[in-house]
Design an enzyme around this catalytic site. Structure first.
Site, PDB file in Angstrom:
ATOM      1  N   VAL A  94       0.848  -1.188   0.000  1.00  0.00           N
ATOM      2  CA  VAL A  94       0.000   0.000   0.000  1.00  0.00           C
ATOM      3  C   VAL A  94       0.893   1.252   0.000  1.00  0.00           C
ATOM      4  CG1 VAL A  94      -1.953   1.164   1.100  1.00  0.00           C
ATOM      5  CG2 VAL A  94      -1.776  -1.318   1.243  1.00  0.00           C
ATOM      6  N   CYS A  95       1.301   1.701   1.166  1.00  0.00           N
ATOM      7  CA  CYS A  95       2.020   2.971   1.270  1.00  0.00           C
ATOM      8  C   CYS A  95       3.437   2.913   0.709  1.00  0.00           C
ATOM      9  CB  CYS A  95       2.025   3.444   2.715  1.00  0.00           C
ATOM     10  SG  CYS A  95       0.352   3.813   3.321  1.00  0.00           S
ATOM     11  N   ILE A  96       4.129   1.787   0.876  1.00  0.00           N
ATOM     12  CA  ILE A  96       5.486   1.684   0.338  1.00  0.00           C
ATOM     13  C   ILE A  96       5.423   1.685  -1.186  1.00  0.00           C
ATOM     14  CG2 ILE A  96       7.570   0.252   0.208  1.00  0.00           C
ATOM     15  CD1 ILE A  96       7.065   1.635   2.959  1.00  0.00           C
ATOM     16  N   THR A 152       4.445   5.150  -2.494  1.00  0.00           N
ATOM     17  CA  THR A 152       5.553   6.092  -2.338  1.00  0.00           C
ATOM     18  C   THR A 152       6.643   5.815  -3.365  1.00  0.00           C
ATOM     19  OG1 THR A 152       5.050   6.403   0.009  1.00  0.00           O
ATOM     20  CG2 THR A 152       7.287   6.957  -0.711  1.00  0.00           C
TER      21      THR A 152
END
Length: 187
Positions: free
Chosen positions: A131-133, A136
């Site tokens: 998700v966030c990794i 990003t």
């Protein structure tokens, strides 16, 4: 041949929500990333590399598009949104970026800040890989930074999605490396 790319370390969502066992986003095994992150942070601090703490925070009392997919979470000044343990900005080379979506770059000044610091490569660590990794890393690439993800410094409660995300990051956006290799990039 010496690698001379200026490198920054980005810690993504190292907050109570994921790392405190009393919180609903905690998952077994998440703590496995803490020691690798500590090692990377120590290397960054020793070399004076920029360290960015990118944490998700939402405004209490206001609508947020994320609520259409996820329950209310990470409100400003709430326990789940606070830094976990020692993982808060400390020292002159560390800074904070607040994010309201998965990516540390989306609708923040992170790309501008890193460009002003003449950073070319970012080492991205934290949670969750899929998700966030991943978001990003994708936005780092889109903004002209080389994303590097140390395999041991990120994970997910959905290991099959984490592996697929790491494969995509390595194939299309940047590199997936060992913690030791990433430490070498910060020296």
């Amino acid at each position: 041949m010496t690698d001379t790319k200026k490198t920054a370390l980005i810690l993504v969502d190292v907050i109570n929500s994921f790392f405190d066992p009393s919180q609903p986003n905690y998952y077994k095994g998440v703590e496995d990333v803490l020691e690798p992150i500590r090692r990377l942070r120590a290397a960054a601090n020793a070399s004076g590399a920029v360290v960015v703490h990118a944490v998700e925070r939402h405004r209490p009392g206001f609508d947020d598009f994320e609520w259409r997919k996820l329950p209310l979470h990470h409100l400003e000044q709430a326990f789940d949104a606070e830094f976990f343990g020692e993982f808060r900005p400390q020292g002159d080379n560390e800074t904070l970026v607040l994010k309201r979506r998965f990516s540390a770059f989306f609708a923040t000044d992170l790309a501008l800040f890193l460009t002003e610091q003449k950073v070319e490569r970012v080492i991205i660590v934290g949670v969750k890989t899929n998700v966030c990794i991943r978001a990003t890393a994708q936005d780092a690439f889109a903004n002209g930074f080389e994303p590097v993800v140390p395999r041991e410094a990120t994970n997910s409660n959905r290991p099959h999605l984490a592996e697929a995300s790491l494969e995509d990051i390595d194939r299309y956006m940047g590199r997936v490396v060992s913690v030791d290799e990433a430490i070498g990039m910060l020296s």
